[in-house]
Design an enzyme around this catalytic site. Sequence first.
Site, PDB file in Angstrom:
ATOM      1  N   LYS A   1     -14.204 118.589  58.449  1.00  0.00           N
ATOM      2  CA  LYS A   1     -13.031 119.318  58.924  1.00  0.00           C
ATOM      3  C   LYS A   1     -13.528 120.529  59.678  1.00  0.00           C
ATOM      4  CE  LYS A   1     -10.379 122.234  56.549  1.00  0.00           C
ATOM      5  NZ  LYS A   1      -9.318 122.778  55.673  1.00  0.00           N
TER       6      LYS A   1
ATOM      7  N   ASN B   1       4.478 139.981  45.713  1.00  0.00           N
ATOM      8  CA  ASN B   1       3.790 139.931  46.999  1.00  0.00           C
ATOM      9  C   ASN B   1       3.638 141.356  47.524  1.00  0.00           C
ATOM     10  OD1 ASN B   1       2.685 138.174  49.184  1.00  0.00           O
ATOM     11  ND2 ASN B   1       4.226 139.231  50.417  1.00  0.00           N
TER      12      ASN B   1
ATOM     13  N   MET C   1      -6.512 130.536  44.242  1.00  0.00           N
ATOM     14  CA  MET C   1      -6.613 129.596  45.358  1.00  0.00           C
ATOM     15  C   MET C   1      -6.912 130.251  46.701  1.00  0.00           C
ATOM     16  SD  MET C   1      -6.210 126.985  43.534  1.00  0.00           S
ATOM     17  CE  MET C   1      -6.385 125.817  44.878  1.00  0.00           C
TER      18      MET C   1
ATOM     19  N   LYS D   1     -14.062 138.170  49.462  1.00  0.00           N
ATOM     20  CA  LYS D   1     -12.671 138.048  49.041  1.00  0.00           C
ATOM     21  C   LYS D   1     -12.581 138.127  47.512  1.00  0.00           C
ATOM     22  CE  LYS D   1     -10.301 135.410  52.687  1.00  0.00           C
ATOM     23  NZ  LYS D   1      -9.504 134.182  52.930  1.00  0.00           N
TER      24      LYS D   1
END
Length: 331
Positions: A77, A169, A229, A236
């Site tokens: 990919k 969020n 995920m 990160k």
Amino acid sequence: MDGSPMKSHEIIIVPEAEIAGLMTPEAAFDAVEAIFGAMARKDAYNFPVIREAIGHADALYGFKSGFDRAGGALGLKSGGYWPGNEAKGLTNHQSTVILFDRDTGRPKAMVGGNLLTALRTAAASAVSIKHLARADSKVLGMIGAGHQSAFQMRAALAQRPFEKVIGWNYHPEMLSRLEAVATEAGLPFEAVDLDRLGAEADVIISITSSFDAILHDAQVTAGTHVACMGTDTKGKQEVEAALVARATVFTDEIAQSTTIGEAQHAIASGLITEAAITEIGAVINGTHPGRTSAEEVTLFDGTGVGLQDLAVAEAVVDLALKTGVATRVPF
């Protein structure tokens, strides 16, 4: 060369526009679960990931590749993240899957990879919920409300009899996306702070692009299953390293978990070693028990492996051929 004519060859094209009508979340789940099992049996291998800032359009570009000796998928990919795409009416994440014939090396298919990426990522967290979350899980907590969050929620809701969804969020106005998916499923939704989310959720899915811990160890109660995920790049981080150290950690691939996944920080700070991480395929295959108590905190570090993409792409090519939507191009 012996002078004999070359055999004619065709490549199968399955464009992005056809993916939604072909690949269901259920089919993606089956493909991802099977490939995780094959990886744990050492029947399938991911090759080293390439991911680079190209110095143009602020883009990250790379490719993931691998070979499933059991299922036959060989390919890659390729694509990445173009942050300016949204202003152009395009998806920021762009990818294409190319499959090769394992017997000859000839190109076999080219498949649009954008929707497949969202479906396979959601399938991975759903597989972790199936095999690791408490059977009596009732509250689903969502951290992140970006494009992939809706796919994550739909896939998760199929795995347990959830009665409520709560969400947080960084930009609260985006939580309407999660509320819409919950309403579509007939479930109540509530926007909460992270303390409440950690205290009340039986299953937590984080799907962000954060470089700083959002969820902290002290916020998460015993018995929770956490699926991280979003972390797929060095630097990160979605959850505090202490939470990773406290949890029983499972992943798609240990090599990625320790270097570009959520576990990288706990490893770097010496809180855990590589030996503390188990590939979820071992649970799928029955060689690891998975969750062993109702109080245990389990954590799935979903880094995203190339074999996931190849598995769903192979499935979609088969479906495209059966339904007649595949295009065959001489190559």
